[in-house]
Design an enzyme around this catalytic site. Structure first.
Site, mmCIF file in Angstrom:
data_model
loop_
_atom_site.group_PDB
_atom_site.id
_atom_site.type_symbol
_atom_site.label_atom_id
_atom_site.label_comp_id
_atom_site.label_asym_id
_atom_site.label_seq_id
_atom_site.Cartn_x
_atom_site.Cartn_y
_atom_site.Cartn_z
ATOM 1 N N HIS A 199 -3.967 4.076 -6.577
ATOM 2 C CA HIS A 199 -3.208 3.588 -5.417
ATOM 3 C C HIS A 199 -4.178 3.265 -4.269
ATOM 4 O O HIS A 199 -5.009 4.094 -3.890
ATOM 5 C CB HIS A 199 -2.170 4.621 -4.974
ATOM 6 C CG HIS A 199 -1.203 4.048 -3.979
ATOM 7 N ND1 HIS A 199 -0.049 3.408 -4.369
ATOM 8 C CD2 HIS A 199 -1.253 3.954 -2.631
ATOM 9 C CE1 HIS A 199 0.582 2.964 -3.291
ATOM 10 N NE2 HIS A 199 -0.125 3.281 -2.220
ATOM 11 N N ALA A 200 -4.051 2.056 -3.721
ATOM 12 C CA ALA A 200 -5.001 1.587 -2.706
ATOM 13 C C ALA A 200 -5.042 2.536 -1.503
ATOM 14 O O ALA A 200 -4.001 3.006 -1.048
ATOM 15 C CB ALA A 200 -4.601 0.192 -2.248
ATOM 16 N N HIS A 227 -4.391 -5.580 3.960
ATOM 17 C CA HIS A 227 -3.753 -4.350 4.450
ATOM 18 C C HIS A 227 -4.801 -3.236 4.601
ATOM 19 O O HIS A 227 -4.899 -2.589 5.644
ATOM 20 C CB HIS A 227 -2.657 -3.938 3.453
ATOM 21 C CG HIS A 227 -1.991 -2.647 3.782
ATOM 22 N ND1 HIS A 227 -0.795 -2.582 4.449
ATOM 23 C CD2 HIS A 227 -2.361 -1.351 3.561
ATOM 24 C CE1 HIS A 227 -0.439 -1.318 4.619
ATOM 25 N NE2 HIS A 227 -1.388 -0.544 4.079
ATOM 26 N N GLU A 228 -5.589 -3.045 3.555
ATOM 27 C CA GLU A 228 -6.565 -1.936 3.583
ATOM 28 C C GLU A 228 -7.649 -2.169 4.636
ATOM 29 O O GLU A 228 -8.035 -1.259 5.350
ATOM 30 C CB GLU A 228 -7.195 -1.753 2.194
ATOM 31 C CG GLU A 228 -6.208 -1.322 1.120
ATOM 32 C CD GLU A 228 -5.395 -0.085 1.481
ATOM 33 O OE1 GLU A 228 -5.925 0.816 2.148
ATOM 34 O OE2 GLU A 228 -4.204 -0.045 1.121
ATOM 35 N N HIS A 255 -6.694 -1.105 7.995
ATOM 36 C CA HIS A 255 -6.921 0.328 8.272
ATOM 37 C C HIS A 255 -8.367 0.549 8.717
ATOM 38 O O HIS A 255 -8.645 1.241 9.685
ATOM 39 C CB HIS A 255 -6.666 1.160 7.017
ATOM 40 C CG HIS A 255 -5.212 1.334 6.663
ATOM 41 N ND1 HIS A 255 -4.281 1.760 7.560
ATOM 42 C CD2 HIS A 255 -4.545 1.159 5.484
ATOM 43 C CE1 HIS A 255 -3.084 1.846 6.950
ATOM 44 N NE2 HIS A 255 -3.229 1.470 5.701
ATOM 45 N N GLU A 262 -0.188 1.011 9.581
ATOM 46 C CA GLU A 262 0.245 0.325 8.364
ATOM 47 C C GLU A 262 0.533 -1.157 8.608
ATOM 48 O O GLU A 262 0.507 -1.958 7.676
ATOM 49 C CB GLU A 262 1.489 1.014 7.784
ATOM 50 C CG GLU A 262 1.250 2.449 7.327
ATOM 51 C CD GLU A 262 0.151 2.583 6.286
ATOM 52 O OE1 GLU A 262 -0.171 1.589 5.615
ATOM 53 O OE2 GLU A 262 -0.413 3.693 6.180
ATOM 54 N N HIS A 308 3.760 8.067 -2.899
ATOM 55 C CA HIS A 308 3.807 8.776 -1.614
ATOM 56 C C HIS A 308 4.613 10.057 -1.683
ATOM 57 O O HIS A 308 4.416 10.954 -0.868
ATOM 58 C CB HIS A 308 4.356 7.837 -0.542
ATOM 59 C CG HIS A 308 3.549 6.582 -0.421
ATOM 60 N ND1 HIS A 308 3.597 5.592 -1.372
ATOM 61 C CD2 HIS A 308 2.656 6.168 0.505
ATOM 62 C CE1 HIS A 308 2.768 4.615 -1.050
ATOM 63 N NE2 HIS A 308 2.188 4.935 0.093
ATOM 64 N N TYR A 326 6.004 2.712 6.827
ATOM 65 C CA TYR A 326 5.931 1.388 6.201
ATOM 66 C C TYR A 326 7.125 0.520 6.589
ATOM 67 O O TYR A 326 7.016 -0.695 6.666
ATOM 68 C CB TYR A 326 5.847 1.506 4.676
ATOM 69 C CG TYR A 326 4.619 2.240 4.212
ATOM 70 C CD1 TYR A 326 3.360 1.657 4.278
ATOM 71 C CD2 TYR A 326 4.706 3.543 3.733
ATOM 72 C CE1 TYR A 326 2.221 2.331 3.861
ATOM 73 C CE2 TYR A 326 3.572 4.237 3.313
ATOM 74 C CZ TYR A 326 2.340 3.630 3.382
ATOM 75 O OH TYR A 326 1.222 4.295 2.987
HETATM 76 O O1 X8Z Z 1 0.833 2.490 0.111
HETATM 77 C C1 X8Z Z 1 0.709 1.386 0.619
HETATM 78 C C2 X8Z Z 1 -0.683 0.835 0.916
HETATM 79 C C3 X8Z Z 1 -1.664 1.904 1.212
HETATM 80 S S1 X8Z Z 1 -1.364 2.697 2.730
HETATM 81 C C4 X8Z Z 1 -1.180 0.052 -0.270
HETATM 82 N N1 X8Z Z 1 1.804 0.621 0.850
HETATM 83 C C5 X8Z Z 1 3.165 1.073 0.552
HETATM 84 C C6 X8Z Z 1 3.422 1.173 -0.947
HETATM 85 O O2 X8Z Z 1 2.578 0.721 -1.730
HETATM 86 O O3 X8Z Z 1 4.462 1.687 -1.339
HETATM 87 C C7 X8Z Z 1 1.810 -0.698 1.466
HETATM 88 C C8 X8Z Z 1 3.232 -1.161 1.425
HETATM 89 C C9 X8Z Z 1 4.079 0.057 1.169
HETATM 90 ZN ZN ZN Z 2 -1.726 1.454 4.352
#
Ligand code: X8Z
Ligand code: ZN
Length: 635
Positions: free
Chosen positions: A376-377, A406-407, A410, A434, A532, A542
Site C-alpha cells: 500500500h502506497a 498523491h504521495e 505528502h 491527503e 486502513h 480522505y
Molecule cells: O491510502 C491512500 C493513499 C496513501 S495515504 C494511497 N488513499 C486512500 C485509499 O487508498 O484507500 C488515497 C485515496 C484513499
Molecule cells: Zn495519502
C-alpha cells in the site's frame, strides 16, 4: 533503568509531589513522571496542577523538552516502520513494535502529565502552547493505556494486523498451491468481465481478514483505555478532535458535506448501474437495488474508473481495457522512476525545490521479488526534515501515476513544514495532507498530458474525461464517509464484535448503494480487507481531502488568473499558484486550519465547502441527469 529503581523513583516522586505547597513559585517538575508500577488507576499521574502565574514558562519548558524527545522517538519509529514495511519478518516486526511502544508510552505519559499540569490553566496559556497541548493529546492514533504490559500488547497487535494484511494472499484450490497477491486479485477485478472470476477474486481477498477480527476487538479495548486516560470518551472521539472543532461538530461537518455531494453521487450511481446492466443483465444487477460490490472494478468498490469502458457501452473500449493514459505510459516506455520524475516535475514547475537526491536512492518503487512488503502506497519523512521517501509497488498505469502525485504531495508538505516546532510538523488538519498531491493531479488534465506528449490529442468532448474523474473521485465519497462511521461506532461500543460484519454491510448499502455479492456472516471480517482498518489508520481524512482538493484547485486556478471552466484548468508552471501552496504548507499545523485555507485561497475561503467539487462536475451532472431520464434511480 531496572524495575526496582523505577518503583523507587515513583515512590520518591509521589512524596515530592504531595509535599508541594500550593503557593510554590514553580510547580514541581513532573517531567520525570514514571509509569506507576504496579499499575494504579489508568490516568492517575502523580502530578499537581501548575499555578497560573508560572504556567506559561513551565509549559514552554515542558514542550521544549518533550518535543525534542518526541522527535527522536518519532524518527526511530519511522525508521523501524520503513524497515518493516519494506521487509516484513518476525524481527523487523519486533523492532517496529518496540519503537512504536516507546512513542505510545512516552506520548501517553507526557500528554497525561501535560493535561494534569496545564489542563486547568490552559486558557491562560499563549495560543501556541495551548495548541501544543491539544496536538500532544491527539498525536497518537492509538493511545497507550497506563499499564506498560497493556501498552506493549497494543503495539504488538497493531503491527501484527498490518503485517497480516501486507502478507495476505489467496491460494485458490484450482491453482494447486499457487497463491495470488492483492495486486493480482485487484487486476482481476479491474479487467475481468466474468462474474464468477470476479467473485472468486473478491471473496478470495477477504479470506485474509478473519484472523484480524479478535485482534481488532482487543485493540479497541486497549486503545480506548488509553484514550480515556487522556480525557476522551473513546478513540473515535480522539480522532475527531484533530480538526479545531469539537468532535460532535466535526461529525456534523462530515454529514453536511456529504449531503451537499450526495445528489451528484446518486446520479453517478444510477448511470453506473444502468451501464453494468448492459454487461451483466438485470438478473445480476437489478433496478432499484444496491450494486453487487464485485462488479465495480475495485476491491472495495471505492473507485470505479476501471469499468468506464462498460459504461460507454462501447464494444471497442471493452475489448481494450485500460485508459488512453495507461496505453500512452506503456508506449512511452515509462518506468516507475520516470513516472515519479514526471510527478516531481509538476511540483518543480510551481517553483518548489526538487526532491533530495536521497529520495531517489532510498525510495522503494517496485515490488521486491524476494521478500514480503506492505505494498500500500506510503510516503515517509523519516527524520522529519528531509529524509523523504515513498514506498509503493508501482505499476505503469494511469492509476499509479495519479497515486504518485498523491504521495509526492505528502513529501512536499512534510518538507515545507520541517522548520516548525515538532508538534506542528503536520498538515493544517489531516484532510489537508491527503488532499495536497491530489490537488496537483487535478491539474493533470488532458491538455497537460498532450503538452507533455503523453496523449496524442485531447478528447473531443469534456464528458469523457469528466466521467473518468468522477468515477474515481465522486464514487469515492461515500466510502470515505462510511469507513470511519463504522469505526467510530466500534470504538464507542455502539457496534460490538457480534455485529462487526453486519453493521459494515449496513453502512455500505446505506451510503454507497453496494451490496455483498454472496452471503456474509460474523465468521467473516470484511472491514479488515481494507488496509486502513488493518493498519488502524483513520479514514475520514480522505473524504475531507476529496472535497478539499477541488477547493484547493479552484483557489490555485484563481491565483493563476484562470477564468475558464474548472475542469480544464491546469496550474502547471504557474509560480503564483505555487507560492500560495508553499505558504499554506509552510504553516504546518501551527495555526487553525481555517487560516491555512485562507493563506491558499484568500479571506473568502474560511470553511470546507463542496461547491468547488460540484462546480467542477457541473457539466457532467447535467449530462448524467439527462442520461438517467426514465430510469428508476436509488436503492
Ligand atoms: O491510502 C491512500 C493513499 C496513501 S495515504 C494511497 N488513499 C486512500 C485509499 O487508498 O484507500 C488515497 C485515496 C484513499
Ligand atoms: Zn495519502
Amino acid at each position: 533503568m531496572t524495575r526496582i529503581s523505577q518503583i523507587l523513583l515513583s515512590a520518591l516522586l509521589a512524596t515530592l509531589l504531595v509535599s508541594c505547597a500550593p503557593n510554590a513559585a514553580t510547580c514541581p517538575p513532573c517531567k520525570t513522571v514514571v509509569r506507576p508500577e504496579p499499575m494504579t488507576q489508568p490516568g492517575s499521574i502523580p502530578c499537581k496542577p501548575c499555578p497560573e502565574a508560572t504556567a506559561e514558562a513551565e509549559a514552554a519548558a515542558f514542550f521544549k523538552e518533550t518535543e525534542a524527545e518526541l522527535l527522536k522517538l518519532w524518527t526511530r519509529a519511522a525508521r523501524a516502520a520503513w524497515i518493516k514495511m519494506t521487509y516484513i519478518t518476525v524481527d523487523t516486526e519486533a523492532s517496529e513494535v518496540e519503537a512504536n511502544e516507546a512513542v505510545m508510552n512516552y506520548t501517553g505519559d507526557k500528554a497525561a502529565e501535560a493535561q494534569c499540569r496545564f489542563g486547568e490553566v490552559a486558557d491562560k496559556l499563549s495560543p501556541t502552547l495551548r495548541r501544543k497541548l491539544t496536538a500532544l493529546r491527539v498525536s497518537t492514533g492509538l493511545p497507550a493505556p497506563a499499564d506498560a504490559q497493556k501498552a506493549a500488547e497494543l503495539a504488538r497487535l497493531d503491527s501484527s494486523m498490518e503485517s497480516t494484511y501486507g502478507k495476505g494472499k489467496f491460494c485458490p484450490p484450482r491453482l494447486k498451491g499457487k497463491c495470488l497477491t492483492l495486486g493480482q486479485l485487484s487486476e482481476v477485478l479491474a479487467r475481468s468481465r466474468k462474474p464468477e472470476e470476479l467473485l472468486e477474486a473478491w471473496l478470495g481477498w477477504r479470506t485474509i481478514a478473519p484472523p484480524m477480527r479478535d485482534q481488532l476487538t482487543k485493540v479497541v479495548a486497549l486503545a480506548n483505555e488509553g484514550a480515556r486516560r487522556l480525557g476522551f470518551a473513546d478513540v473515535g472521539e480522539l480522532w475527531r478532535s484533530r480538526f479545531d472543532m469539537s468532535p460532535a461538530a466535526m461529525a456534523r461537518e462530515v454529514d453536511r458535506l456529504w449531503l451537499q455531494v450526495k445528489p451528484l453521487y446518486n446520479d453517478l450511481h444510477c448511470f453506473t448501474r444502468a451501464g453494468l446492466q448492459k454487461t451483466y443483465g438485470k438478473a445480476l444487477v437489478p433496478d432499484g437495488q444496491p450494486i453487487p460490490a464485485h462488479l465495480l472494478g475495485n476491491m472495495w468498490s471505492q473507485s470505479w474508473d476501471n469499468i468506464k469502458g462498460q459504461l460507454w457501452g462501447d464494444q471497442k473500449k471493452k475489448a481494450r481495457p485500460g485508459s488512453e493514459l495507461d496505453r500512452a505510459l506503456v508506449k512511452k516506455k515509462m518506468t516507475p522512476t520516470s513516472m515519479a520524475r514526471a510527478a516531481e516535475n509538476f511540483f518543480i514547475s510551481l517553483g518548489l525545490a526538487p526532491l533530495p537526491k536521497t529520495f531517489w536512492e532510498r525510495s522503494m518503487f517496485d515490488k521486491p521479488r524476494d521478500r514480503e512488503v506492505v505494498c500500500h502506497a506510503y510516503a515517509f519523512d523519516v527524520d522529519f526534515a528531509d529524509d523523504l521517501r515513498i514506498k509503493m509497488c508501482i505499476k505503469v498505469n494511469g492509476e499509479d501515476f495519479t497515486t504518485l502525485h498523491h504521495e509526492l504531495g505528502h513529501n512536499y508538505y512534510d518538507r515545507a513544514y520541517s522548520s516548525q516546532d515538532p508538534l506542528f510538523r503536520d498538515s493544517a488538519h489531516p484532510g489537508f495532507h491527503e488532499g495536497l498531491g491530489d490537488t496537483i493531479s487535478l491539474s493533470v488534465t488532458p491538455g497537460y498530458l498532450v503538452e507533455k506528449g503523453l496523449l496524442a490529442a485531447e478528447p473531443k468532448n469534456d464528458i469523457e474525461p469528466l466521467l473518468d474523474r468522477a468515477l474515481k473521485k465522486v464514487a469515492f465519497l461515500p466510502f470515505g464517509v462510511l469507513t470511519d462511521r463504522w469505526r467510530w461506532a466500534v470504538f464507542s461500543g455502539e457496534v460490538g464484535p457480534d455485529a462487526y460484519n453486519k453493521s459494515w454491510w449496513a453502512l455500505r448499502e446505506k451510503y454507497q448503494g453496494v451490496k455483498a455479492p454472496a452471503p456474509r456472516s460474523e465468521a467473516d471480517f470484511d472491514p479488515g480487507s481494507k488496509y486502513h482498518i488493518a493498519a488502524n489508520y483513520p479514514y475520514t481524512r480522505y473524504f475531507l481531502a476529496t472535497v478539499l482538493q477541488f477547493q484547493f484547485h479552484r483557489a490555485l486556478c484563481r491565483a493563476a488568473g484562470y477564468k475558464g471552466p474548472l475542469h480544464k484548468c491546469s496550474v502547471y508552471g504557474n509560480k503564483a499558484a505555487g507560492k500560495r501552496l508553499a505558504a499554506m504548507m509552510a504553516m504546518g499545523s501551527s495555526r487553525p486550519w481555517t487560516e491555512a485555507l485562507k493563506a491558499l485561497g484568500g479571506a473568502g475561503e474560511d470553511k470546507m465547502d463542496a461547491t468547488a467539487i460540484l462546480d467542477y462536475f457541473k457539466p457532467l451532472h447535467a449530462w448524467l441527469k439527462e442520461q438517467n431520464k426514465g430510469r428508476e434511480c436509488g436503492w
